[in-house]
Design a protein around this motif. Sequence first.
Motif, short mmCIF file in Angstrom:
data_model
loop_
_atom_site.label_atom_id
_atom_site.label_comp_id
_atom_site.label_asym_id
_atom_site.label_seq_id
_atom_site.Cartn_x
_atom_site.Cartn_y
_atom_site.Cartn_z
N VAL A 291 0.86 -1.19 0.00
CA VAL A 291 0.00 0.00 0.00
C VAL A 291 0.90 1.25 0.00
N ALA A 292 0.51 2.25 -0.79
CA ALA A 292 1.34 3.46 -0.92
C ALA A 292 1.41 4.22 0.40
N THR A 293 2.64 4.50 0.84
CA THR A 293 2.87 5.25 2.08
C THR A 293 4.24 5.90 1.98
N ALA A 294 4.57 6.78 2.92
CA ALA A 294 5.89 7.44 2.88
C ALA A 294 6.99 6.42 3.13
N GLU A 295 8.12 6.60 2.45
CA GLU A 295 9.30 5.76 2.70
C GLU A 295 9.71 5.92 4.16
N TYR A 296 10.15 4.83 4.81
CA TYR A 296 10.39 4.96 6.26
C TYR A 296 11.56 4.11 6.74
N TYR A 297 12.04 4.46 7.91
CA TYR A 297 13.12 3.74 8.59
C TYR A 297 12.74 3.61 10.05
N VAL A 298 13.10 2.47 10.65
CA VAL A 298 12.75 2.22 12.07
C VAL A 298 14.04 2.23 12.89
N PHE A 299 14.00 2.85 14.07
CA PHE A 299 15.17 2.90 14.96
C PHE A 299 14.75 2.53 16.37
N ARG A 300 15.71 1.85 17.06
CA ARG A 300 15.41 1.43 18.44
C ARG A 300 16.05 2.34 19.48
N ASP A 301 16.90 3.26 19.04
CA ASP A 301 17.49 4.19 20.00
C ASP A 301 17.80 5.52 19.32
N ALA A 302 17.99 6.53 20.17
CA ALA A 302 18.20 7.90 19.68
C ALA A 302 19.51 8.01 18.90
N GLU A 303 20.55 7.25 19.35
CA GLU A 303 21.87 7.39 18.71
C GLU A 303 21.79 6.99 17.23
N SER A 304 21.23 5.82 16.96
CA SER A 304 21.20 5.36 15.55
C SER A 304 20.30 6.28 14.71
N ALA A 305 19.23 6.79 15.32
CA ALA A 305 18.33 7.69 14.56
C ALA A 305 19.05 9.00 14.24
N SER A 306 19.79 9.55 15.22
CA SER A 306 20.52 10.81 15.00
C SER A 306 21.61 10.60 13.95
N ARG A 307 22.30 9.46 14.05
CA ARG A 307 23.37 9.16 13.08
C ARG A 307 22.80 9.11 11.67
N PRO B 18 18.30 20.63 12.81
CA PRO B 18 18.11 20.77 14.27
C PRO B 18 16.72 20.34 14.73
N GLN B 19 15.70 20.62 13.90
CA GLN B 19 14.33 20.20 14.28
C GLN B 19 14.26 18.67 14.40
N ALA B 20 14.85 17.98 13.41
CA ALA B 20 14.79 16.51 13.41
C ALA B 20 15.56 15.96 14.60
N LEU B 21 16.76 16.50 14.85
CA LEU B 21 17.58 15.99 15.97
C LEU B 21 16.91 16.27 17.31
N ASP B 22 16.26 17.43 17.41
CA ASP B 22 15.56 17.78 18.64
C ASP B 22 14.37 16.84 18.86
N ALA B 23 13.66 16.52 17.78
CA ALA B 23 12.50 15.61 17.90
C ALA B 23 12.96 14.23 18.37
N ILE B 24 14.07 13.76 17.79
CA ILE B 24 14.62 12.45 18.21
C ILE B 24 14.98 12.48 19.69
N ASP B 25 15.62 13.58 20.09
CA ASP B 25 16.04 13.73 21.49
C ASP B 25 14.84 13.69 22.43
N ARG B 26 13.80 14.45 22.07
CA ARG B 26 12.63 14.52 22.97
C ARG B 26 11.90 13.19 23.05
N ILE B 27 11.77 12.53 21.89
CA ILE B 27 11.00 11.28 21.88
C ILE B 27 11.80 10.12 22.47
N ALA B 28 13.09 9.98 22.08
CA ALA B 28 13.81 8.74 22.41
C ALA B 28 14.86 8.90 23.51
N ARG B 29 15.24 10.15 23.87
CA ARG B 29 16.18 10.30 24.99
C ARG B 29 15.44 10.77 26.23
N GLN B 30 14.71 11.88 26.06
CA GLN B 30 13.97 12.41 27.22
C GLN B 30 12.67 11.64 27.45
#
Length: 471
Positions: free
Chosen positions: A148-164, A199-211
């Motif tokens: 089914v058509a949807t946005a391309e996506y990636y899954v991460f289990r921690d903030a570090e790999s998502a930020s990288r 910075p918006q993306a990194l901040d979002a990762i930080d708020r969701i997966a670190r804090q």
Amino acid sequence: MLIPAILRRIAVAARFPLLARTILKRYILVMAKMNILVVGNGGREHALAWKLGQSPRAGTIFVAPGNAGTAVDAVNVDIPAEDIGALIRFAKQNVVELTVVGPEAPLVAGIVDAFQTEKLRVFGPSKGAAQLEGSKVFCKNLLQTANVATAEYYVFRDAESASRFVLDRFPDERENVPLVVKADGLAAGKGVVVCSTRPQALDAIDRIARQMEFGVAGKQLVIEERLHGPEASVLAITDGRTILTLPPAQDHKAAYDGDEGPNTGGMGAVCPTPIIDDVTLHKIEAEILVPTIHTMKRSRTPFKGVLYAGLIMTHQGPKVLEYNVRFGDPECQPLLMRLKSDLVEVLEATIDGKLDEIPPLAWDDRPCVSVVMASEGYPGPYEKGRPIRGLEEAAAIPDVKVFHSGTKLVDGQAVTAGGRVLAVTALGPSFSAAKLQAYTAVKCIRWPGAWCRKDISDKALHLPKAEVRKK
Ligand code: AMP
Ligand code: GLY
């Protein structure tokens, strides 16, 4: 349904004429009134209770915990939507024959499985199927399997790999970063951050997966490409085999006019929405809803209930932004105001796996507009307990229904009790007439700090006339 079935057979056996049989069946249906429990306390649940109460089959309609509006149209029960054990005890003690679950949290927590274990009839998806909304990772993986058509996506289990990932993909800080960062689990509609910069993306990762701002919902992250286009909601009722696609609706999620300002739970809705014509709706059904339901069945999590596709109409066609596993709020209000069929019959047929046996759903041809009136400060912090005036005047306006969202009764007086307070909903011969009717009712209602968007349905009005007429 057992007694009517037996009596019908007796009638047939006794060679009753057709008319006598029809009358007998009607009589039995009216006599076999059932108590119904609606779980939740928002505008969606008020609309459900109001619509279910119109059924000739409806006995007492209970709403747990309900609000000041459901206190008038139904009977409130002081049990929170999350207290599954207490809801089961209530349903047994009060001979509730049908329970309808409004919000996602109890569905994701397994309320349907718990009711079924106790042999109680309940409308909604199982805990396994509710993961479509409860886990964005589950949803995206299913969409991929179903093609089914949807946005391309990636899954991460921690903030570090998502930020990288973000830093590797966008090494230049000044670059445009068209990504959306999402917490995997339920986050009361707040776990999604649409980004334009690094910075918006990194901040979002930080708020969701670190804090862990959204708690365990942030244990996994989905990062997806940012899509562009108008959004619409297509809801379908399904028993896992047959799909009844409902007329398309459109929410207005941004707080302020012109789709400006912060995201909200929804500041208003229209149904139908002319941005989805019949050809597109057919395509959505064939290429999105049907493969999703089939894949759910094949994955041993068959879906029964309301499947709500949050769609974005891109240049490549409609794509799924998210699935919800329940009626939308406020989309439910205009949808149910336009539904002419007996909702009890539809929900029962879903539970029984017999949606293919009921007649096609009948709809009011007129468009419907629902305007949300909110508390001062919403979607930020707001005060509660403000007395609401003018509800009777508004209710007296033809083709208007004021559904309550965040309200409660204090000494017989309706007071504000939430951010979204009312969904003032009106039918009209055209979008502009329905809009006028809804805002005429809005003007009757007042409390200190009350506000609403002034442009609900303008997106429908501003389409070329030919397109509006097509619906
Ligand atoms: P969701 O809860 O996933 O529907 O996201 C809430 C809102 O975020 C949606 O209604 C969209 O406005 C926006 N959104 C989510 N995913 C995307 C995306 N991939 N591209 C653009 N906007 C998105
Ligand atoms: N109207 C958006 C939702 O119900 O999730």
